[in-house]
Design a protein around this motif. Structure first.
Motif, PDB file in Angstrom:
ATOM      1  N   VAL A 158       1.128  -1.338  -0.045  1.00  0.00           N
ATOM      2  CA  VAL A 158       0.020  -0.070  -0.078  1.00  0.00           C
ATOM      3  C   VAL A 158       0.897   1.305   0.095  1.00  0.00           C
ATOM      4  N   VAL A 159       0.554   2.048  -0.958  1.00  0.00           N
ATOM      5  CA  VAL A 159       1.309   3.251  -1.019  1.00  0.00           C
ATOM      6  C   VAL A 159       0.312   4.452  -0.803  1.00  0.00           C
ATOM      7  N   HIS A 160       0.669   5.417  -0.035  1.00  0.00           N
ATOM      8  CA  HIS A 160      -0.213   6.467   0.328  1.00  0.00           C
ATOM      9  C   HIS A 160       0.160   7.852  -0.396  1.00  0.00           C
ATOM     10  N   TYR A 161      -0.464   8.440  -1.163  1.00  0.00           N
ATOM     11  CA  TYR A 161       0.108   9.740  -2.050  1.00  0.00           C
ATOM     12  C   TYR A 161      -0.370  10.858  -1.384  1.00  0.00           C
ATOM     13  N   GLN A 181       0.506  -4.999  -7.922  1.00  0.00           N
ATOM     14  CA  GLN A 181       0.316  -5.483  -6.599  1.00  0.00           C
ATOM     15  C   GLN A 181       0.294  -4.388  -5.569  1.00  0.00           C
ATOM     16  N   VAL A 182       0.490  -3.099  -6.122  1.00  0.00           N
ATOM     17  CA  VAL A 182       0.614  -1.854  -5.332  1.00  0.00           C
ATOM     18  C   VAL A 182      -0.740  -1.303  -5.287  1.00  0.00           C
ATOM     19  N   ARG A 200      -5.236   3.846   8.496  1.00  0.00           N
ATOM     20  CA  ARG A 200      -4.844   2.649   7.503  1.00  0.00           C
ATOM     21  C   ARG A 200      -3.143   2.709   7.062  1.00  0.00           C
ATOM     22  N   ARG A 201      -2.582   2.062   7.866  1.00  0.00           N
ATOM     23  CA  ARG A 201      -0.739   2.390   7.668  1.00  0.00           C
ATOM     24  C   ARG A 201      -0.215   1.894   6.372  1.00  0.00           C
ATOM     25  N   PRO A 202       0.291   2.641   5.636  1.00  0.00           N
ATOM     26  CA  PRO A 202       0.868   2.215   4.172  1.00  0.00           C
ATOM     27  C   PRO A 202       2.207   1.698   4.440  1.00  0.00           C
ATOM     28  N   ASP A 203       2.613   1.198   3.262  1.00  0.00           N
ATOM     29  CA  ASP A 203       4.217   0.458   3.293  1.00  0.00           C
ATOM     30  C   ASP A 203       5.140   1.669   3.080  1.00  0.00           C
ATOM     31  N   ALA A 254      12.903  12.332   5.844  1.00  0.00           N
ATOM     32  CA  ALA A 254      12.707  11.629   4.587  1.00  0.00           C
ATOM     33  C   ALA A 254      13.425  10.746   4.025  1.00  0.00           C
ATOM     34  N   HIS A 255      13.013   9.608   3.559  1.00  0.00           N
ATOM     35  CA  HIS A 255      13.983   8.345   2.926  1.00  0.00           C
ATOM     36  C   HIS A 255      14.672   8.864   1.723  1.00  0.00           C
ATOM     37  N   ARG A 256      13.821   9.379   0.988  1.00  0.00           N
ATOM     38  CA  ARG A 256      14.538   9.965  -0.520  1.00  0.00           C
ATOM     39  C   ARG A 256      13.679  11.393  -0.858  1.00  0.00           C
ATOM     40  N   TYR A 257      14.345  12.060  -1.685  1.00  0.00           N
ATOM     41  CA  TYR A 257      13.781  13.173  -2.004  1.00  0.00           C
ATOM     42  C   TYR A 257      13.905  13.248  -3.686  1.00  0.00           C
ATOM     43  N   LEU A 258      12.590  13.099  -4.424  1.00  0.00           N
ATOM     44  CA  LEU A 258      12.704  13.102  -5.846  1.00  0.00           C
ATOM     45  C   LEU A 258      12.322  14.556  -6.286  1.00  0.00           C
ATOM     46  N   THR A 259      13.013  15.117  -7.148  1.00  0.00           N
ATOM     47  CA  THR A 259      12.530  16.272  -7.751  1.00  0.00           C
ATOM     48  C   THR A 259      11.997  16.143  -9.068  1.00  0.00           C
ATOM     49  N   LYS A 260      10.861  16.787  -9.321  1.00  0.00           N
ATOM     50  CA  LYS A 260       9.963  16.873 -10.526  1.00  0.00           C
ATOM     51  C   LYS A 260      10.642  17.511 -11.719  1.00  0.00           C
ATOM     52  N   PRO A 261      10.518  17.200 -13.015  1.00  0.00           N
ATOM     53  CA  PRO A 261      10.029  16.035 -13.564  1.00  0.00           C
ATOM     54  C   PRO A 261      10.864  14.823 -12.859  1.00  0.00           C
ATOM     55  N   VAL A 262      10.182  13.675 -12.390  1.00  0.00           N
ATOM     56  CA  VAL A 262      10.791  12.306 -12.210  1.00  0.00           C
ATOM     57  C   VAL A 262      10.700  11.617 -13.312  1.00  0.00           C
ATOM     58  N   SER A 263      11.782  10.824 -13.601  1.00  0.00           N
ATOM     59  CA  SER A 263      11.488   9.481 -14.419  1.00  0.00           C
ATOM     60  C   SER A 263      10.727   8.287 -14.003  1.00  0.00           C
ATOM     61  N   VAL A 264      10.238   7.885 -14.737  1.00  0.00           N
ATOM     62  CA  VAL A 264       9.281   6.871 -14.337  1.00  0.00           C
ATOM     63  C   VAL A 264      10.251   5.929 -13.972  1.00  0.00           C
ATOM     64  N   ASN A 265      11.259   5.410 -14.679  1.00  0.00           N
ATOM     65  CA  ASN A 265      12.328   4.416 -13.983  1.00  0.00           C
ATOM     66  C   ASN A 265      12.932   4.758 -12.714  1.00  0.00           C
ATOM     67  N   GLU A 266      13.169   6.030 -12.499  1.00  0.00           N
ATOM     68  CA  GLU A 266      13.641   6.409 -11.163  1.00  0.00           C
ATOM     69  C   GLU A 266      12.814   6.103 -10.098  1.00  0.00           C
ATOM     70  N   LEU A 267      11.527   6.541 -10.306  1.00  0.00           N
ATOM     71  CA  LEU A 267      10.568   6.530  -9.303  1.00  0.00           C
ATOM     72  C   LEU A 267      10.320   5.007  -8.787  1.00  0.00           C
ATOM     73  N   LEU A 268       9.948   4.295  -9.844  1.00  0.00           N
ATOM     74  CA  LEU A 268       9.780   2.967  -9.677  1.00  0.00           C
ATOM     75  C   LEU A 268      10.850   2.115  -8.993  1.00  0.00           C
ATOM     76  N   ALA A 269      12.088   2.494  -9.199  1.00  0.00           N
ATOM     77  CA  ALA A 269      13.465   1.777  -8.774  1.00  0.00           C
ATOM     78  C   ALA A 269      13.378   2.372  -7.333  1.00  0.00           C
ATOM     79  N   VAL A 270      13.096   3.515  -6.691  1.00  0.00           N
ATOM     80  CA  VAL A 270      13.028   4.065  -5.539  1.00  0.00           C
ATOM     81  C   VAL A 270      11.837   3.163  -4.751  1.00  0.00           C
ATOM     82  N   LEU A 271      10.738   3.081  -5.440  1.00  0.00           N
ATOM     83  CA  LEU A 271       9.584   2.230  -4.625  1.00  0.00           C
ATOM     84  C   LEU A 271       9.927   0.889  -4.577  1.00  0.00           C
ATOM     85  N   ASP A 272      10.382   0.322  -5.513  1.00  0.00           N
ATOM     86  CA  ASP A 272      10.601  -1.053  -5.418  1.00  0.00           C
ATOM     87  C   ASP A 272      11.778  -1.462  -4.556  1.00  0.00           C
TER      88      ASP A 272
END
Length: 283
Positions: A158-161, A181-182, A200-203, A254-272
């Motif tokens: 579970v991801v909370h945005y 699965q997310v 509802r505690r997210p991951d 904060a675990h990570r700080y991503l600046t927009k525009p964020v690449s799809v690959n970078e975002l998914l790599a961090v979440l994974d």
């Protein structure tokens, strides 16, 4: 395209041999082009035409989808990339553009590209997708597979945005669509987010820094000072790129700080990376 065939619309193409490879996420590029083709058919005239052309310009590939449809006035063109805009056709049977064009434009920007439009009322429209080109395929890194989104092995998460911008939320839904699965929960204000996260505690928490009630930094401090939420990883996704702001957020937990525009690959790599370490909720 079924609608184009049913309405007698002719589809043609003129693809330049030196403009066939782009740097981007294949799934997202396909999503953008599918949306452009769908709109070109939807807003076309019966027995009209759709033409797809590509060219190389300044180390970028430009892909233009042109139709012979209704076209738009300058006023309509200026409001084109707005969610659910009917473009002054409220009394017609034609649907609005939905949020598809808005998402397509944001996805293009996430990949370092642009999406723009040209149009003449009564003559038709052209949508031009521009993405960085792969100039010499032979020089592409041999470990390119590491840059692709691939498949994640973890189970349900579970991801909370926390984000008040509807377009950014829909773009994130599109990106996370590559991780079925997310599950994604959304809050549009900081205080609502805090209450929902406690309930509802997210991951992992994705957090924008500009919220309508409290700042993202203030919410981050609330989360890290609460024993029930302090261990949840928080990934900042923000257009603020000031080093002082980034340092402050990291120091606040904060675990990570991503600046927009964020690449799809970078975002998914961090979440994974984060979600792979979480104990599985459901096997």
């Amino acid at each position: 395209d079924g609608e184009a065939r049913k309405r007698g619309i002719l589809i043609s193409d003129d693809l330049a041999r030196d403009a066939l490879l782009v740097q981007g996420d294949a799934t997202r590029v396909k999503q953008i082009l599918t949306n452009l083709m769908s709109n070109a058919a939807k807003y076309n005239t019966d027995n009209g035409r759709i033409h797809i052309a590509s060219r190389l310009a300044d180390e970028r590939v430009e892909i233009a989808v042109t139709d012979t449809g209704l076209g738009m006035t300058p006023a309509q063109l200026s409001e084109l990339f707005q969610p659910f805009n009917r473009l002054g056709r409220e009394r017609s049977a034609q649907e609005g553009t939905g949020i598809g064009l808005v998402i397509s434009q944001r996805l293009a920007e996430l990949m370092g590209g642009t999406l723009r439009a040209r149009s003449v009322a009564g003559e038709g429209s052209s949508f031009i997708l521009s993405l960085p080109a792969v100039i010499d395929p032979d020089t592409v890194r041999s470990d390119l597979d590491e840059l692709t989104t691939g498949r994640a092995e973890y189970h349900q998460r579970v991801v909370h945005y926390v984000e008040d911008n509807e377009t950014n939320v829909e773009v994130m839904r599109g990106v996370l669509g590559q991780r079925p699965q997310v599950l994604m929960d959304v809050s549009v204000t900081g205080l609502d987010g805090l209450a929902a996260i406690r309930a509802r505690r997210p991951d992992v928490i994705l957090l924008d820094m500009h919220l309508p009630d409290i700042s993202g930094m203030e919410l981050l401090r609330h989360l890290k000072s609460d024993r029930s939420t302090s261990v949840i990883p928080v990934v900042i996704v923000s257009a603020d790129a000031l080093l002082s702001q980034i340092d402050e957020a990291i120091e606040a937990g904060a675990h990570r700080y991503l600046t927009k525009p964020v690449s799809v690959n970078e975002l998914l790599a961090v979440l994974d990376e984060v979600l792979d370490k979480v104990d599985t909720r459901f096997s």
